[in-house]
Each structure stands twice: as structure tokens, then as C-alpha cells.
Design an enzyme around this catalytic site. Structure first.
Site, short mmCIF file in Angstrom:
data_model
loop_
_atom_site.label_atom_id
_atom_site.label_comp_id
_atom_site.label_asym_id
_atom_site.label_seq_id
_atom_site.Cartn_x
_atom_site.Cartn_y
_atom_site.Cartn_z
CB CYS A 417 51.90 -30.46 -11.25
SG CYS A 417 50.14 -30.28 -10.81
CG HIS A 461 51.67 -26.80 -8.65
ND1 HIS A 461 51.87 -27.29 -9.91
CD2 HIS A 461 52.91 -26.69 -8.09
CE1 HIS A 461 53.16 -27.45 -10.13
NE2 HIS A 461 53.82 -27.10 -9.02
CG ASP A 477 57.14 -27.57 -8.38
OD1 ASP A 477 56.77 -28.64 -8.90
OD2 ASP A 477 56.52 -26.51 -8.53
#
Length: 676
Positions: A417, A461, A477
Site C-alpha cells: 500500500c 495502511h 485509496d
């Protein structure tokens, strides 16, 4: 060997060694291997000294050990200042103190050092199971202290443990009372040392691969308890740090202002308002020590908990670094707008790209932006690029060079991520759109026994926030374009990352999550730890006063004294009863009875024994007495006294005791005949 009239009892030495081992065990993962070997050498050396095979270490040997310890600690940690180096130094001193414990005073000092060393466990963990372990270790240390006073216990191995357990049980009611009533004041001192192995969680720098390393850690980051309905998992974006400065390779914590309270400025779109916002969430977070000041919450968050600050980038932050479990109340307004307007200075800061690297990514962004109708279309085009170009979501990504954005976007296309959030924010800024990277956690595991959302380190994250006019900072995201299941599942459950996660977390209980019985046991143990954290560690301030008022009403001196008397009275009555029954059960020993007869005979015919006069002193006075003309009386009296002293003050075997008692009886009979 050091000369001393006091000999360390064997039973006491065994208790000391067992207690010392229990004190050291919780630190095994924090101390270097050489220190463990040094401890084993100290135990072996002390045993050899005790058995008479070796002599005590000389002064130059102790000096060598001391220098070796300092050199080893610096070699292992690279510094002396820090939790692990300081604790390791204390553990080394505790181990070497074993080689100096020969007198009673030395052994008592050894045990009191053990008490202090045991307290260092709470610098790293204050959970329920650690607390129970410390209590058991405290019991064994106290058992060793008691056994030092009992010099003849070769056949009563566990008697000191039983006596110590009784003492602990007697102290328990008063301890509970003090815990409930005594004010839980914050300490006037705090240990604020950097931790070498601290689970610091999300850091203030996001470099390639940082989040992927953190996502292999199964320890708990924090737990959240919501009041009312839980938000959907897709809304569980726990903001921690805002990284708005890019140095050409990594993202860093940006500059921000702090408010004196925990309330962020709330703005709402024209279509909604604070009163009509149905997505307001109220919850309590119990955060584990992170050794950093930032807190985690769903945007836009406010808090009424003291010593919590709100920042200009819409975060919550503690006044100081968090060195122990911390509970705080949060209210989140998911419809609130974050920064509907940006000043010219803020706009420049949020679009700044330092350096001249990543040329391909810059050119790609400018070309794609020129082909887009507006900012929203460009954002969607970038997201489509991630979805269409066969990017791979993985914990194992190749090493990237100086042009890490270029290499990731156009060469490897493998990353976690952090890679996606970093490259996405770079592409936004390359097109002149304000963007920043957010570090935090996403998702969490629900424990149905407590209603808590458990957020682990592997839930770490990174995502991006893009500023749009009138809409403020919006969350994007890009990881969802490559791994959409990441929001519905955690890293440990995704097929693409599951094997990598369990390769690193071999001892994690989550590895057996698929076994219903073991998973239920894991959640039940977590529930116990939650209640411990909520009702014991957080029992202070408002919670303590409300509990006292609920059970005692208004606080007064009379009520507190009455409660103390109620709690202490049963213990005192039990102790008095034990003393009374024990005194009644005491029976005069045969040799004491014979000696009393002997003293009575001497008082009747010759000399009266004084109340404070011992048997030996009385015998000396009889021996020098001129009014005793019969030499046989003196001879048999002195013989009877020697027999009595041997029986009363010298350890004897059972057979020898019977023989001496019979001889004493004979001497008393002879004296009676002489007097008759």
C-alpha cells in the site's frame, strides 16, 4: 572463600535461584544472547562456591566482568541510553550479585534488587497475563526472603512457600481496599527513554517497504469500542500521521499547528449539517504504547479527553509520547469537510516536489492531465492506470533505486500500500493538484465477546488525500484498484499476502484462526485482557470517583475509617485466634520439665535461679558457690545442665535425643536422692 559465621541455607539458595530465573525470563526477547550465557556462568560459579569446589571471584575478575558487560551492551545496542540497554545493565548486575551473596545481608540485598528488577517488566507490558506472572515472581522472591530466616528446612521444602502464600492472602483484602479508595495520581516522574525493540507502529517517515515490514507484525496496536452501531469496515480508516513533505524519495511528517484542546474545526457541506449527520461515531480507544505522540481516529475527529490536542491537519495528538496504555474518547464526523480553503502558502506546500528525479512519472502525469477534462477526470484516469496495468499487491517488493516512483510505476509494478499511496500522491502533485500521504490503519477484527474492534499492527495502511475546491481533502485509496479485497479482509487473510505474513509471524495465535476452538479461546483471552485494561489500568480519575460515590455515597473520613475497620477486622481476628490456639497447643518439652525440677531442687536447698538468668550463667554461679559443700551435688548439677543445653540449643538426631533425655532424668533423680 569469604569467612562468615552465617551459612546460606540450601533451601534458601534454591528459592533464590528459581526466583532470579523467573525475573529474567520476561526479558529473554530483549536481552542479547551473551547476557544469558553470562547469567548461566554466574549460576554455575555460585553453585561451585556453595559446594566448596571453587573460590569466590577475585577483585580483578569482577572488574573484568564489569568492563565486559559495558562493552557487550554498547556492542549489542550501539548506545547506553535506552530502555533495553538500561534494563540489560540492571539484569547483568542482578546476575553478578549472585556471586557476592554470602552473608545474610548480601542475600537480602540480592532479593531487594530482584524486587526492583521485576518492576521493569511493566515498562514494556502491563497486560493481565504479565501482571499475573509478576505476582507469581513476587511470591517466589518473598519466599526466598522468608527462607533466609529459616536455617533448618532440609525436609520441609515447600513450607516457606506456604507461609508466604498465607501472608499474601492476609494482605489481599487491604490491598484491594487501597486500590479502590486510594487516589490514582499520575507519577511525578516518567521514564522517557527510546526503546530498541519498541512496537512504534506507523512512523513519521514513509519510505518504500516500511508499511510492508510493519504488516508482518501481529501485535495489537489499539482497540476501539463504539457506542451504538458499528461503522462499516470500509469506513474504518484510522488516520494517524499526515505526510505532506516529499524529499524526492520518502514522505515526511509535515508542519502543523496544535490547538490547546482536542476539537478540530468542523465544516459541513450545504446539503448536510452537524445535527443531521447520521454518520457520527462515538467510541473509546485503548491504545498500546507506541513511543510516539499521535493518536488514531476516523476523520474528522474530536476528543474531550484531557491532554489531547487537535492539529491543523485534522489529527488528534497526545501532549507527550505514549509510554503506557492510554484510553481516550473520540467523536468522529464523517461528513465534515477537511479544509475547504487553502491559502497560497499551503497550496505551494502541498504541491511541492523536491529534486529532479522520477522524470518519467512527471512526464506521464503532465501528459495524462492534459488529456483530462478536469481534476476529477485526471484522478479517475490515474486510478484506472493502476487497475489496467497489471500491478501486483505483495509484501515482497523489489528494491527500488533513486527514481523509486518511476521504477515502481513503469518497471516492477509490484508493491504494498505504501508504494501505491506514494506514487499516487506524486502523480497528483506532478499535475499541480495538492496531495499528501496518510499513514494509519485500515479495518480491524471484531471480538464479539466485548464488542471491541481489534486493530493489529498488520492492519497498518497508507492512502492518499487530494484537495479539491469546496470539497476539501478527499480520501483516495489506490490500493483498492489492485487489491479490492484489502478493505473486506486484513493482510493475514488475503491469498496474495497470507503466506508472506505467516512466514514472518510463525508464533502468532492468528495462524490458528481457522480452528474454531482455538480462535474462540484466543478471543476469550483477549476479552479478559480488555476488561483488565478497562477496569484496572484505567481505574482512575472520573471512573474511580464515580465508583466510590456509587458504593459509598459522599466521601467522608468516618466512612473511610469504618470501611477500613470492616476489612481489617476479620484479618486481625483471625491472627489473634491463631496466636491464642497456638499458645494453648504449646506443650512443655520433656527436657524443659526436667530442668524446671532441677531448678526447683536447687532453690529449695541452695540457690534461687533468677528469672533473667540463663542455664549456663546459673551453672557458673552454682559451680562457684561456697555454700554448696557437697561436691557430688555440683558434679551432677553441672552434668544435668550440660545435657539440658545440648537438648535445648543443639540440633540432635531422634535417637540421640531420646538417649540424652534419659540421662537427664537419671541426673535429676540422683540429685533428688542426694538432697533427701
Amino acid at each position: 572463600m569469604k569467612n562468615t559465621d552465617w551459612q546460606l541455607p540450601r533451601n534458601a539458595m534454591l528459592w533464590m535461584l528459581v526466583a532470579q530465573l523467573l525475573v529474567l525470563l520476561p526479558h529473554l526477547s530483549r536481552i542479547p544472547l551473551w547476557l544469558l550465557c553470562a547469567y548461566g556462568l554466574c549460576v554455575l560459579w555460585r553453585y561451585k562456591v556453595y559446594s566448596g569446589a571453587w573460590s569466590a571471584p577475585k577483585m580483578f575478575v569482577k572488574a573484568f566482568f564489569l568492563l565486559a558487560v559495558f562493552a557487550g551492551i554498547y556492542s549489542s545496542y550501539g548506545r547506553f541510553l535506552g530502555l533495553e540497554p538500561m534494563v540489560s545493565l540492571l539484569l547483568a548486575g542482578f546476575a553478578f550479585k549472585l556471586l557476592e551473596s554470602y552473608s545474610l545481608r548480601d542475600c537480602v540485598r540480592f532479593i531487594f534488587i530482584g524486587y526492583f528488577t521485576l518492576a521493569t517488566v511493566f515498562l514494556f507490558d502491563q497486560g493481565l497475563w504479565v501482571s499475573l506472572y509478576v505476582l507469581a515472581s513476587l511470591l517466589l522472591l518473598s519466599t526466598a526472603l522468608l527462607s533466609l530466616q529459616l536455617v533448618d528446612l532440609p525436609s520441609r521444602g515447600f513450607m516457606p512457600l506456604k507461609k508466604t502464600a498465607v501472608i499474601f492472602a492476609q494482605a489481599l483484602p487491604l490491598t484491594l481496599l487501597f486500590f479502590l479508595l486510594f487516589p490514582r495520581l499520575d507519577p511525578f516522574w516518567q521514564i522517557k527513554l527510546p526503546s530498541h525493540h519498541a512496537k512504534t507502529g506507523v512512523g513519521d517517515v514513509l519510505s518504500p517497504g516500511y508499511i510492508s515490514q510493519l504488516s508482518k507484525d501481529s501485535s495489537l496496536a489499539f482497540r476501539a469500542n463504539f457506542t451504538g452501531e458499528l461503522p462499516p469496515r470500509s469506513a474504518l480508516y484510522w488516520r494517524g500521521v499526515v505526510l505532506s513533505y516529499f524529499d524526492g524519495r520518502a514522505w515526511h511528517l509535515g508542519t502543523f499547528n496544535k490547538k490547546a484542546n482536542g476539537h478540530n474545526t468542523l465544516e459541513f457541506p450545504a446539503s448536510t449539517s452537524e445535527a443531521s449527520d447520521t454518520n457520527n461515531y462515538r467510541y473509546t480507544i485503548i491504545q498500546e504504547p507506541s513511543y510516539r505522540p499521535w493518536l488514531y481516529a476516523i476523520a474528522v475527529a474530536s476528543s474531550d479527553t484531557p491532554k489531547i490536542l487537535a492539529t491543523s491537519d485534522y489529527r488528534l495528538q497526545a501532549q507527550d509520547d505514549i509510554y503506557e496504555r492510554m484510553a481516550y474518547q473520540v467523536q468522529s464526523h464523517s461528513h465534515a469537510v477537511m479544509g475547504s480553503h487553502l491559502s497560497a502558502a499551503q497550496y505551494r506546500k502541498e504541491t511541492l516536489l523536491n529534486g529532479n528525479n522520477n522524470v518519467r512519472a512527471r512526464q506521464f502525469a503532465q501528459k495524462l492531465y492534459a488529456a483530462s477534462e478536469n481534476d476529477a477526470a485526471y484522478i479517475q484516469a490515474v486510478l484506472n492506470y493502476y487497475a489496467e496495468q497489471n500491478f501486483i499487491y505483495s509484501l515482497k517488493s523489489p528494491l527500488l533505486g533513486a527514481n523509486n516512483i518511476d521504477e515502481f510505476l513503469f518497471d516492477s509494478r509490484i508493491g504494498f500500500c505504501g508504494h501505491y499511496a506514494s506514487s499516487f500522491a506524486f502523480l497528483m502533485r506532478a499535475a499541480g493538484i495538492p496531495a499528501r500521504v496518510i499513514g494509519g490503519y485500515q479495518g480491524g477484527e471484531l471480538n464479539p465477546l466485548t464488542g471491541s474492534v481489534l486493530v493489529h499492527q498488520f492492519d497498518a495502511h497508507a492512502w492518499a488525500e487530494v484537495w479539491l475546491p469546496q470539497k476539501g481533502w478527499q480520501r483516495y485509496d489506490p490500493t483498492l484498484q489492485v487489491a479490492p479485497d484489502r478493505i473486506a479482509s486484513s493482510v493475514q487473510d488475503l491469498p496474495a499476502t497470507q503466506s508472506d505474513f505467516f512466514d514472518q509471524a510463525k508464533l502468532s495465535a492468528l495462524k490458528f484462526k481457522h480452528i474454531a476452538l482455538l480462535n474462540k479461546l484466543r478471543l476469550r483471552l483477549d476479552a479478559l485482557d480488555y476488561h483488565w485494561a478497562n477496569w484496572v489500568l484505567q481505574y482512575k480519575g472520573e471512573k474511580q470517583w464515580s465508583f466510590i460515590n456509587r458504593w459509598l455515597g459522599a466521601i467522608s473520613f468516618t466512612r473511610i475509617i469504618s470501611l477500613l475497620a470492616i476489612v481489617i477486622s476479620p484479618v486481625l481476628l483471625w491472627m489473634l485466634w491463631q496466636l491464642y490456639t497456638h499458645r494453648r497447643q504449646q506443650q512443655i518439652k520433656p527436657h524443659d520439665r526436667e530442668y524446671q525440677k532441677l531448678c526447683a531442687l536447687m532453690a529449695k536447698y541452695y540457690l534461687q535461679r533468677a528469672d533473667n538468668e540463663g542455664p549456663i550463667d546459673f551453672a557458673r554461679r552454682v559451680e562457684s558457690g561456697e555454700n554448696i559443700e557437697n561436691a557430688k551435688v555440683k558434679q551432677h548439677f553441672l552434668s544435668a545442665t550440660r545435657l539440658y543445653v545440648a537438648l535445648a540449643y543443639e540440633p540432635q538426631g531422634s535417637d540421640n535425643t531420646v538417649l540424652l533425655q534419659r540421662q537427664l532424668q537419671v541426673e535429676v533423680r540422683v540429685l533428688r536422692k542426694l538432697f533427701g
